[in-house]
Write an enzyme that holds these catalytic residues in place. Structure first.
Site, mmCIF file in Angstrom:
data_model
loop_
_atom_site.group_PDB
_atom_site.id
_atom_site.type_symbol
_atom_site.label_atom_id
_atom_site.label_comp_id
_atom_site.label_asym_id
_atom_site.label_seq_id
_atom_site.Cartn_x
_atom_site.Cartn_y
_atom_site.Cartn_z
ATOM 1 N N LYS A 3 0.857 -1.191 0.000
ATOM 2 C CA LYS A 3 0.000 0.000 0.000
ATOM 3 C C LYS A 3 0.890 1.237 0.000
ATOM 4 O O LYS A 3 1.801 1.364 0.835
ATOM 5 C CB LYS A 3 -0.875 -0.031 1.252
ATOM 6 C CG LYS A 3 -2.198 0.650 1.096
ATOM 7 C CD LYS A 3 -3.061 0.286 2.297
ATOM 8 C CE LYS A 3 -4.355 1.020 2.286
ATOM 9 N NZ LYS A 3 -5.050 0.861 3.562
HETATM 10 C C1 E4P Z 1 -8.254 1.838 3.490
HETATM 11 O O1 E4P Z 1 -7.613 0.922 3.051
HETATM 12 C C2 E4P Z 1 -8.108 2.413 4.836
HETATM 13 O O2 E4P Z 1 -7.506 1.477 5.678
HETATM 14 C C3 E4P Z 1 -9.401 2.765 5.509
HETATM 15 O O3 E4P Z 1 -10.525 2.399 4.763
HETATM 16 C C4 E4P Z 1 -9.438 4.131 6.115
HETATM 17 O O4 E4P Z 1 -10.681 4.345 6.694
HETATM 18 P P1 E4P Z 1 -10.956 5.435 7.813
HETATM 19 O O5 E4P Z 1 -11.372 6.691 7.139
HETATM 20 O O6 E4P Z 1 -12.084 4.840 8.618
HETATM 21 O O7 E4P Z 1 -9.694 5.587 8.614
#
Ligand code: E4P
Length: 218
Positions: free
Chosen positions: A84
């Site tokens: 990522k």
């Molecule tokens: C995506 O891969 C992220 O881990 C995640 O969806 C972030 O979400 P949040 O806005 O609840 O932190």
């Protein structure tokens, strides 16, 4: 639409894997920090629980650091790990390099169609538009998914769309209707997907009816 779980909590992942319809996992530095364990240890454990793509996020902000950290994370389990990367120029450059190395990537923190276009052009395997954080700030989140789906179809990009930052079951339904490839969903929302009061009522009615039939004996 394929469903992933968005967590680094091993108990939640174990539960979700057992349901049979959760096919992958995404993590981020905040989710890892909540578990109080080292990132590599958490990711290694997740690979034993889910037989699907598992996104592990780099924390380095420079290109060289991302490549080094990404390679280390990928080595944990080359069958499952997806690197990522942040939506920055260094992140997009790293996505291009990882594509050349045959290492899958997920470009995260995407908040506009223009950013998604860049991730697709860089050859990212996945791009993660964040719905909840847009909604929280008064932006129209589902429109973003629709626009990225259109863009993907217009040019035939292979990059898969992971709708992320999901806050509720309505988000999940809307993403599926908009044509997102994948949604990555927190445990609490995943658990709610199967719930409907009329299903509960129906189950109770059938339970009562079955008991009456059973009372008649064989
Ligand atoms: C995506 O891969 C992220 O881990 C995640 O969806 C972030 O979400 P949040 O806005 O609840 O932190």
């Amino acid at each position: 639409m394929i469903l992933f779980i968005d967590t680094a909590n091993l108990k939640e992942i174990e539960d979700a894997a057992d349901w049979g319809y959760v096919k992958g996992c995404t993590t981020n530095p905040s989710l890892i920090a909540k578990e109080g364990l080292k990132q590599k240890d958490v990711i290694a454990k997740i690979t034993t629980l889910i037989d699907g793509p598992i996104s592990a996020e780099v924390t380095a902000e420079d290109y060289e650091g991302m490549i080094e950290q990404g390679k280390e994370l990928f080595a944990i389990d080359p069958k499952h790990i997806v690197i990522k990367l942040p939506m920055t120029n260094a992140g997009l450059k790293a996505a291009k390099t990882f594509k050349e190395l045959g290492i899958p990537t997920n470009v995260t923190l995407c908040f506009s169609a223009a950013q998604a276009l860049l991730a697709m052009e860089a050859g990212a395997t996945y791009v993660s538009p964040f719905l909840g954080r847009l909604d929280d700030n008064g932006w129209e989140a589902i429109k973003l998914i629709e626009d990225i789906v259109t863009m993907k179809m217009n040019y035939g990009y292979d990059t898969k769309i992971i709708a992320a930052s999901i806050r509720n079951t309505e988000h999940v339904q809307q993403c599926a209707l908009a044509g997102s490839d994948i949604a990555t969903i927190p445990y609490g929302v995943l658990k709610k997907l199967i719930k409907h009061p009329l299903t509960d009522d129906g189950l109770e009615q059938f339970r009562v009816a079955a008991a009456k039939t059973a009372a008649l004996g064989k």
